[in-house]
Design an enzyme around this catalytic site. Structure first.
Site, short mmCIF file in Angstrom:
data_model
loop_
_atom_site.label_atom_id
_atom_site.label_comp_id
_atom_site.label_asym_id
_atom_site.label_seq_id
_atom_site.Cartn_x
_atom_site.Cartn_y
_atom_site.Cartn_z
N LYS A 8 0.65 -1.17 -0.18
CA LYS A 8 -0.06 0.00 -0.07
C LYS A 8 0.98 1.22 -0.01
CE LYS A 8 -4.62 0.70 0.52
NZ LYS A 8 -5.85 0.20 0.15
P1 NAD Z 1 -13.29 7.59 -2.37
O1 NAD Z 1 -12.46 8.88 -2.35
O2 NAD Z 1 -13.89 7.61 -4.08
O3 NAD Z 1 -14.56 7.95 -1.36
C1 NAD Z 1 -14.43 8.07 -0.02
C2 NAD Z 1 -15.78 8.70 0.50
O4 NAD Z 1 -15.67 8.78 1.85
C3 NAD Z 1 -16.30 10.08 0.09
O5 NAD Z 1 -17.66 9.84 -0.25
C4 NAD Z 1 -16.06 10.83 1.17
O6 NAD Z 1 -16.68 11.82 1.23
C5 NAD Z 1 -16.24 9.81 2.37
N1 NAD Z 1 -15.53 10.32 3.62
C6 NAD Z 1 -14.44 10.89 3.64
N2 NAD Z 1 -14.10 11.26 5.27
C7 NAD Z 1 -15.23 11.01 5.68
C8 NAD Z 1 -15.63 11.00 7.30
N3 NAD Z 1 -15.04 11.58 7.98
N4 NAD Z 1 -17.05 10.69 7.32
C9 NAD Z 1 -17.70 10.09 6.30
N5 NAD Z 1 -17.46 10.06 4.99
C10 NAD Z 1 -16.11 10.47 4.80
O7 NAD Z 1 -12.65 6.36 -1.76
P2 NAD Z 1 -13.02 4.99 -2.18
O8 NAD Z 1 -12.18 4.26 -3.37
O9 NAD Z 1 -14.65 4.63 -2.36
O10 NAD Z 1 -12.70 4.22 -0.90
C11 NAD Z 1 -13.54 4.09 0.30
C12 NAD Z 1 -12.99 2.95 1.15
O11 NAD Z 1 -12.95 1.78 0.53
C13 NAD Z 1 -11.58 3.01 1.68
O12 NAD Z 1 -11.35 2.83 3.13
C14 NAD Z 1 -10.76 2.32 0.80
O13 NAD Z 1 -9.52 1.90 1.58
C15 NAD Z 1 -11.64 1.23 0.42
N6 NAD Z 1 -11.18 0.38 -0.63
C16 NAD Z 1 -11.34 0.94 -1.91
C17 NAD Z 1 -11.23 0.11 -3.03
C18 NAD Z 1 -11.24 0.93 -4.47
O14 NAD Z 1 -11.37 0.03 -5.57
N7 NAD Z 1 -11.44 2.10 -4.55
C19 NAD Z 1 -10.98 -1.15 -2.92
C20 NAD Z 1 -10.79 -1.70 -1.44
C21 NAD Z 1 -11.15 -1.06 -0.56
#
Ligand code: NAD
Length: 425
Positions: A115
């Protein structure tokens, strides 16, 4: 349990690395003779800290902290996203890298876990500054990444454009176009159909299977989603298509509620144009803390780590938690959810859809032969269903939670490979 296993981090029982160490402690009894290798999992193989200096639009020189951690390379090249967030720390990146090792092994992908991250608020940067930051960071970590070494991908606040800059920078440095160095790229640059929505799709597929086992009908099921970004909104769309009602959503702009369910055809463009759920006319605004009081059948944390603490676990009114985010539940809170009979599909399997399609992208890049979106989705569904069944069988066999079962399946694969490879020299 010892939280001070390494001199350079000070984890606590609730911090990401401390949470991960606690999860490893729990799995040891199920590892049999492989348990003697467990310390391998308690320390990252390699952690790189880099300085990322850039010249800002106003002429200032700004410095940012960047990280790339390779937790395990035993089963193949490192694989895991890159996060841009002001709270990123080495300890957080270590935990996220370790969870990637577990996740990749749980789904049986031929990857280790890695990561990366930069401690930055990307929303405060211009597009040009963001590009400079990305290119300099890529150059700095270029000594350890590569299509056969370690393959980054998008995570919080990073996207296909950032992957394109990373791919271009790495390619310029090695003197050849290397599409396989990152996944989650734009389609023109060797990206894969279905990648953008793959994590949300995996959340839906594991949720659908868990709901079936619980006898919970998705038609009319009430769903709440925290984080309405890539993962949260894609999962919400699929549950909506399956007839569920998305009754609550929370992101960094606020929290909205509608007992009848949101009209996603209106909410999605609102989020795209305003940057968040706040101000959506088809719902009521509620206090952020009240999100955790909403009565639901399914709760999807899809934002950041550590969101479900003990207090929230005690009051949650839901039947099924689908961990779209990485590490959203504290260990003590996990125990309370288990005592209360709330089923948790853990992050390390629930959100593995993204890395699975990243694997498909990497395979397609190597063969320079691209699959249809249907082929991607069918293969993803099959892998996720098979992996979850395997984990569920282990949970039933040992009478343990799905989280410990996922760790048991994954750690056994990693440590068996470790033992077979042997220690060098
Ligand atoms: P993203 O940046 O597209 O979205 C993140 C979301 O979280 C946004 O809607 C943001 O407003 C919200 N957020 C941020 N801070 C916040 C808070 N304090 N309270 C409430 N909401 C808050 O990111 P993503 O890619 O959707 O990732 C989200 C989660 O999923 C992360 O934990 C990431 O590690 C995990 N993840 C993502 C992927 C991927 O393919 N994108 C894969 C596996 C896991």
């Amino acid at each position: 349990m010892s939280f001070s296993n390494l001199s350079y981090v000070q984890p606590t029982s609730e911090s990401p690395w401390g949470t991960y160490l606690g999860q490893i402690d729990r799995v040891v009894p199920y590892l049999g003779r492989l348990a003697r290798w467990t310390d391998t999992l308690r320390r990252p193989k390699r952690s790189l800290i880099v300085d990322v200096p850039i010249e800002m639009d106003d002429g200032r020189i700004a410095h940012y902290e960047g990280f790339r951690v390779q937790h395990s390379l035993t089963r193949g090249p490192g694989k895991g996203g890159v996060r841009y967030h002001p709270d990123v720390t080495l300890e957080e990146v270590m935990a996220l890298a370790a969870w990637m090792s577990i996740k990749n092994a749980a789904v049986n992908l031929p990857f280790g876990g890695a990561k990366g991250g930069i401690r930055v608020d990307p929303k405060a940067l211009s597009l040009k500054e963001l590009e400079k930051l990305t290119r300099r960071y890529t150059s700095e970590i270029g000594i350890i990444i590569g299509p056969q070494q370690d393959i980054p991908a998008p995570d919080v606040n990073t996207n296909a454009q950032i992957m394109a800059w990373m791919m271009d920078t790495y390619s310029m440095n090695v003197g050849a176009t290397a599409t396989g160095v990152v996944t989650g790229k734009p389609l023109h640059l060797g990206g894969s159909l279905g990648r953008v929505k793959a994590t949300g799709r995996g959340v839906f597929v594991t949720g659908r299977e868990a709901a079936r086992r619980l006898g919970l009908d998705l038609q009319g099921a009430r769903v709440a989603v925290q984080g309405f970004g890539n993962v949260g909104s894609s999962a919400a769309e699929l549950f909506h298509q399956a007839g569920s009602k998305i009754v609550a959503a929370q992101d960094h702009t606020g929290t909205i509620f509608n007992a009848h369910g949101f009209d996603l055809a209106e909410l999605m463009p609102h989020v795209r144009s305003t940057g968040g759920v706040a101000g959506f006319k088809g719902a009521d605004k509620i206090a952020n803390d009240d999100f955790w009081n909403v009565e639901t059948d399914i709760l999807i944390p899809a934002a950041l780590e550590g969101q479900i603490d003990v207090a929230r676990a005690r009051k949650l009114k839901t039947k099924l938690v689908l961990e779209g985010a990485n590490g959203p539940t504290h260990t003590a809170a996990d125990d309370i959810l288990a005592e209360r009979g709330i089923l948790v599909v853990p992050d390390v399997i629930c959100n593995a859809g993204g890395v699975t399609v990243s694997y498909f992208e990497w395979v397609q890049d190597f063969s320079s032969f691209f699959w249809t979106e249907d082929e991607i989705n069918v293969r993803l569904d099959k892998i996720m269903v098979g992996a979850l069944k395997n984990i569920w069988d282990a949970a039933d066999r040992h009478k343990i939670t799905l989280r410990t079962a996922t760790f048991a399946v994954a750690c056994e694969r990693i440590l068996a490979a470790r033992e077979e490879r042997g220690l060098y020299p």
